[in-house]
Design a protein around this motif. Sequence first.
Motif, PDB file in Angstrom:
ATOM      1  N   ARG A 144       2.157 -23.683  31.634  1.00  0.00           N
ATOM      2  CA  ARG A 144       1.496 -22.966  32.730  1.00  0.00           C
ATOM      3  C   ARG A 144       2.054 -21.543  32.836  1.00  0.00           C
ATOM      4  N   SER A 145       3.369 -21.414  32.772  1.00  0.00           N
ATOM      5  CA  SER A 145       4.001 -20.101  32.920  1.00  0.00           C
ATOM      6  C   SER A 145       3.641 -19.192  31.752  1.00  0.00           C
ATOM      7  N   TYR A 146       3.568 -19.759  30.559  1.00  0.00           N
ATOM      8  CA  TYR A 146       3.149 -19.004  29.378  1.00  0.00           C
ATOM      9  C   TYR A 146       1.771 -18.391  29.619  1.00  0.00           C
ATOM     10  N   ALA A 147       0.853 -19.198  30.150  1.00  0.00           N
ATOM     11  CA  ALA A 147      -0.510 -18.725  30.387  1.00  0.00           C
ATOM     12  C   ALA A 147      -0.566 -17.680  31.495  1.00  0.00           C
ATOM     13  N   LEU A 148       0.320 -17.779  32.482  1.00  0.00           N
ATOM     14  CA  LEU A 148       0.311 -16.840  33.608  1.00  0.00           C
ATOM     15  C   LEU A 148       0.721 -15.433  33.201  1.00  0.00           C
ATOM     16  N   LEU A 149       1.311 -15.278  32.023  1.00  0.00           N
ATOM     17  CA  LEU A 149       1.800 -13.972  31.587  1.00  0.00           C
ATOM     18  C   LEU A 149       0.725 -13.126  30.916  1.00  0.00           C
ATOM     19  N   GLN A 150      -0.521 -13.517  31.039  1.00  0.00           N
ATOM     20  CA  GLN A 150      -1.606 -12.771  30.420  1.00  0.00           C
ATOM     21  C   GLN A 150      -1.716 -11.357  30.983  1.00  0.00           C
ATOM     22  N   SER A 151      -1.565 -11.239  32.289  1.00  0.00           N
ATOM     23  CA  SER A 151      -1.754  -9.956  32.964  1.00  0.00           C
ATOM     24  C   SER A 151      -0.413  -9.348  33.349  1.00  0.00           C
ATOM     25  N   PRO A 152      -0.299  -8.017  33.344  1.00  0.00           N
ATOM     26  CA  PRO A 152       0.970  -7.394  33.746  1.00  0.00           C
ATOM     27  C   PRO A 152       1.275  -7.574  35.225  1.00  0.00           C
ATOM     28  N   SER A 153       0.247  -7.623  36.054  1.00  0.00           N
ATOM     29  CA  SER A 153       0.442  -7.803  37.492  1.00  0.00           C
ATOM     30  C   SER A 153       0.294  -9.280  37.825  1.00  0.00           C
ATOM     31  N   LEU A 154       1.422  -9.937  38.025  1.00  0.00           N
ATOM     32  CA  LEU A 154       1.392 -11.358  38.362  1.00  0.00           C
ATOM     33  C   LEU A 154       1.130 -11.518  39.852  1.00  0.00           C
ATOM     34  N   MET A 155       0.238 -12.441  40.183  1.00  0.00           N
ATOM     35  CA  MET A 155      -0.004 -12.807  41.571  1.00  0.00           C
ATOM     36  C   MET A 155      -0.098 -14.327  41.601  1.00  0.00           C
ATOM     37  N   LEU A 156       0.985 -14.977  42.010  1.00  0.00           N
ATOM     38  CA  LEU A 156       1.097 -16.425  41.909  1.00  0.00           C
ATOM     39  C   LEU A 156       0.964 -17.077  43.272  1.00  0.00           C
ATOM     40  N   ASN A 157       0.244 -18.211  43.300  1.00  0.00           N
ATOM     41  CA  ASN A 157       0.277 -19.000  44.525  1.00  0.00           C
ATOM     42  C   ASN A 157       1.586 -19.788  44.557  1.00  0.00           C
ATOM     43  N   GLU A 158       1.801 -20.560  45.608  1.00  0.00           N
ATOM     44  CA  GLU A 158       3.096 -21.214  45.772  1.00  0.00           C
ATOM     45  C   GLU A 158       3.393 -22.188  44.642  1.00  0.00           C
ATOM     46  N   ARG A 159       2.413 -22.974  44.246  1.00  0.00           N
ATOM     47  CA  ARG A 159       2.643 -23.956  43.183  1.00  0.00           C
ATOM     48  C   ARG A 159       2.918 -23.266  41.854  1.00  0.00           C
ATOM     49  N   GLU A 160       2.180 -22.199  41.573  1.00  0.00           N
ATOM     50  CA  GLU A 160       2.420 -21.452  40.341  1.00  0.00           C
ATOM     51  C   GLU A 160       3.804 -20.809  40.354  1.00  0.00           C
ATOM     52  N   ALA A 161       4.190 -20.270  41.517  1.00  0.00           N
ATOM     53  CA  ALA A 161       5.502 -19.628  41.635  1.00  0.00           C
ATOM     54  C   ALA A 161       6.623 -20.638  41.412  1.00  0.00           C
ATOM     55  N   GLU A 162       6.479 -21.821  41.975  1.00  0.00           N
ATOM     56  CA  GLU A 162       7.506 -22.849  41.789  1.00  0.00           C
ATOM     57  C   GLU A 162       7.596 -23.267  40.326  1.00  0.00           C
ATOM     58  N   ALA A 163       6.444 -23.431  39.668  1.00  0.00           N
ATOM     59  CA  ALA A 163       6.445 -23.794  38.248  1.00  0.00           C
ATOM     60  C   ALA A 163       7.061 -22.679  37.408  1.00  0.00           C
ATOM     61  N   PHE A 164       6.737 -21.435  37.738  1.00  0.00           N
ATOM     62  CA  PHE A 164       7.279 -20.297  37.000  1.00  0.00           C
ATOM     63  C   PHE A 164       8.794 -20.233  37.170  1.00  0.00           C
ATOM     64  N   GLY A 165       9.273 -20.500  38.381  1.00  0.00           N
ATOM     65  CA  GLY A 165      10.714 -20.513  38.618  1.00  0.00           C
ATOM     66  C   GLY A 165      11.413 -21.599  37.817  1.00  0.00           C
ATOM     67  N   ARG A 166      10.793 -22.777  37.747  1.00  0.00           N
ATOM     68  CA  ARG A 166      11.390 -23.864  36.957  1.00  0.00           C
ATOM     69  C   ARG A 166      11.406 -23.514  35.474  1.00  0.00           C
ATOM     70  N   ALA A 167      10.339 -22.871  34.990  1.00  0.00           N
ATOM     71  CA  ALA A 167      10.291 -22.478  33.580  1.00  0.00           C
ATOM     72  C   ALA A 167      11.375 -21.446  33.267  1.00  0.00           C
ATOM     73  N   LEU A 168      11.556 -20.478  34.156  1.00  0.00           N
ATOM     74  CA  LEU A 168      12.620 -19.494  33.959  1.00  0.00           C
ATOM     75  C   LEU A 168      13.986 -20.174  33.932  1.00  0.00           C
ATOM     76  N   ASN A 169      14.161 -21.180  34.771  1.00  0.00           N
ATOM     77  CA  ASN A 169      15.442 -21.884  34.791  1.00  0.00           C
ATOM     78  C   ASN A 169      15.685 -22.626  33.480  1.00  0.00           C
ATOM     79  N   GLN A 170      14.636 -23.176  32.892  1.00  0.00           N
ATOM     80  CA  GLN A 170      14.797 -23.841  31.600  1.00  0.00           C
ATOM     81  C   GLN A 170      15.251 -22.853  30.529  1.00  0.00           C
ATOM     82  N   VAL A 171      14.678 -21.656  30.556  1.00  0.00           N
ATOM     83  CA  VAL A 171      15.103 -20.625  29.605  1.00  0.00           C
ATOM     84  C   VAL A 171      16.573 -20.282  29.830  1.00  0.00           C
ATOM     85  N   ARG A 172      16.973 -20.158  31.090  1.00  0.00           N
ATOM     86  CA  ARG A 172      18.372 -19.852  31.405  1.00  0.00           C
ATOM     87  C   ARG A 172      19.306 -20.943  30.877  1.00  0.00           C
TER      88      ARG A 172
END
Length: 229
Positions: A144-172
Amino acid sequence: MALAFKSTLRGYSAYLEKPERQILRSLFSDVLTLLGGVSPADEPLAEDKPKFMDRFRPARDTAHLPQTPTTEDSAETGSPTDAAFWDLVGSLTEDNVQVDLTDPAVQRLLPEARSGEDADAGSAQFRDLAQDNIRQDKIADLQRSYALLQSPSLMLNEREAEAFGRALNQVRLVLSSRLNIEHEEDAERVHKIDSVDQATDVERYMALLYNFVSWLQETLMQALIGDLS
C-alpha cells in the motif's frame, strides 16, 4: 527536499521529491523481498510540483537526500482509491514462499513470541499459527505504501497514514539490523551521519537513509498523535 508530515483538514500531508520517492520505493521493495512479497507494478512517478503553501514550509520541516539513479473489507471501508489498490496488489503474494528466518533483519521483522526456556518449544507452533498472518499484514502495509508514493504531494487518510508509518518502521528495523544498531552508542554513531557529504561509503549511506526514514516516520507519528490530544 522532503517536507514533514502535518495534519490538515483533508488528511496527513507531506511532500517528497521524485528521488526521495524512488529511494523509499526501493527500500519498501527490498523489505518486501525479505518477507516473500512482491512490489506492485511500477508506474512512472509523477513529476515534482510543490503546492503553493508547501513552498513556504519552515526549514525544520525539511530534509534532504542524495539523488539515486483481507482485502475485501479494506476495499469497502477505505478511501476511494482502495478498491483499485487491492485489485492491483491483491494477488501479489506467493503461496509457496521461502523466508530466511536466520537473517537478523527478518528476525527483527518477525520476532519470536516467546523467550526463555519455552522459546524453542513454542517457536515452531507460533510460526505455524501466527507468523504467516503477521508477514501478510506487513506485506500489505508495504505494498500500500509503495503505491501511495506515486505523487509528490502525499495526502493520506488515517488508515493510509497508519499503514505508511508501519511500513516506514519495517524499513527502520531492516536498516538498523544492517547497521548493527544494538545499543544506544550504536544509535548515536548512526545519528551523527546527518548530511549528504558524509555519505561516502555504503554504511554511511545506509545511515543517512536510516536517519531520513526515522525523521519522516517521527513527523508522521507526531501528526497522528497530535490529532489524538
